[in-house]
Design a protein around this motif. Sequence first.
Motif, PDB file in Angstrom:
ATOM      1  N   ILE A  32      40.190 -32.407  20.212  1.00 25.91           N
ATOM      2  CA  ILE A  32      41.448 -31.183  20.149  1.00 25.91           C
ATOM      3  C   ILE A  32      42.405 -31.229  21.498  1.00 25.91           C
ATOM      4  O   ILE A  32      43.279 -30.972  21.554  1.00 25.91           O
TER       5      ILE A  32
ATOM      6  N   LEU B 255      43.295 -33.458  13.827  1.00 24.99           N
ATOM      7  CA  LEU B 255      43.934 -32.460  14.544  1.00 24.99           C
ATOM      8  C   LEU B 255      44.897 -31.813  13.539  1.00 24.99           C
ATOM      9  O   LEU B 255      45.064 -30.649  13.404  1.00 24.99           O
TER      10      LEU B 255
ATOM     11  N   GLN C  52      43.314 -28.992  11.568  1.00 24.26           N
ATOM     12  CA  GLN C  52      42.655 -28.037  12.489  1.00 24.26           C
ATOM     13  C   GLN C  52      43.372 -26.565  12.049  1.00 24.26           C
ATOM     14  O   GLN C  52      44.777 -26.921  12.129  1.00 24.26           O
TER      15      GLN C  52
ATOM     16  N   ILE D 280      37.296 -33.394  11.568  1.00 22.02           N
ATOM     17  CA  ILE D 280      38.403 -32.993  11.202  1.00 22.02           C
ATOM     18  C   ILE D 280      39.435 -33.127  12.014  1.00 22.02           C
ATOM     19  O   ILE D 280      39.559 -32.925  13.305  1.00 22.02           O
TER      20      ILE D 280
ATOM     21  N   TYR E 155      35.451 -37.578  14.803  1.00 19.69           N
ATOM     22  CA  TYR E 155      35.697 -36.542  14.579  1.00 19.69           C
ATOM     23  C   TYR E 155      35.565 -35.927  13.224  1.00 19.69           C
ATOM     24  O   TYR E 155      36.489 -36.871  12.454  1.00 19.69           O
TER      25      TYR E 155
END
Length: 363
Positions: A85, A311, A314, A309, A307
Amino acid sequence: MQFIDLKTQYQHLKPEIDARIHAVLDHGQYIMGPEVAELERELAAYVGVKHAIGVADGTTALLIALMALGVTAGDEVITTPFTFIATGEMIALLGARPVFVDVDPATYNLDPAKLEAAITPKTRAIMPVSLYGQCADFAAINAIAAKYNLPVIEDGAQSFGATQRGKKSGALSTIGCTSFFPSKPLGCYGDGGACFTDDDALAKKMRELRVHGQDRRYHHPVIGLNGRLDTIQAAVLLAKLPSFPAEVEAREKIGARYSALLADVARVPTLAEGNTSVYAQYTLEVEHRDVVAGKLKELGVPTAVHYPIPLHRQPAFAHLELGEGSFPVAEAAARRVISLPMHPFLDEATQDAVVAAVKQALA
């Protein structure tokens, strides 16, 4: 079994680390002490750039780089949706808009073939990520950036020590940024980071930005932040740096061995031509990832997902209105990637146990 074994590394370097920490305790200069400047000289020499600026952490490194380039509200910065993130977060924190470009399916790094279409009159910078330990394609990215007179920031939080055609991560763009979070290839014992550049003016600005925009005591030409690297963290890094090249070599060897042993059962990392990797994560792609992770846990093998999820999915970026299917390569990777234990002290017996467990989990 350790996912990342920092305890063994400490035992190897205990006298050097302890001596460096005690030197700071003896002189008492805990903020901007002499070790910070010493580390900056060592880091600049290692990376092969004129300037290294030690900062509080990798996230702050990105923020300071963006600020130094004048990124502000209403600007656009192009980056990847398949990253931590912090990459998109620092763009948004300045009021700018992150513009995502899908990733290359082989390397998971920003796909240069899709980059030019994302550039608009509002584009202020390009910020590729060097994911999982290998650098993005900076030759292609820099060529496009030069065409539009755009600066490039490397988010090299996972790639410190990696090379591309003989040049080190951090030396491949206008500004390079890295993280010294404890689990990174070169890690301190808290938070830490650095910015790298050959540009004298940008270096001066970044040094000022990390101390509240100050160019001399109590004189502040620009708005900055408290982004300093602690002296004790610099001391730890100075103790670790001499052995770091050997650790990079060990990482490369362990990563290559994993790939040789697992290529017949899973999709193993692809190294782009001209790249080396420090394997900040050793990451496979598998079907039914969560099931595989559960089986490995039962077999005593820790795993992680970097990762799950992207970005653009999100909640913090919901206002961008980028639905499922916007970046299909990143989305597919997010469903399939799984990282195995990886550190420079991973012996062959432990690695063989991991490999056997992976094969059993995938059977």
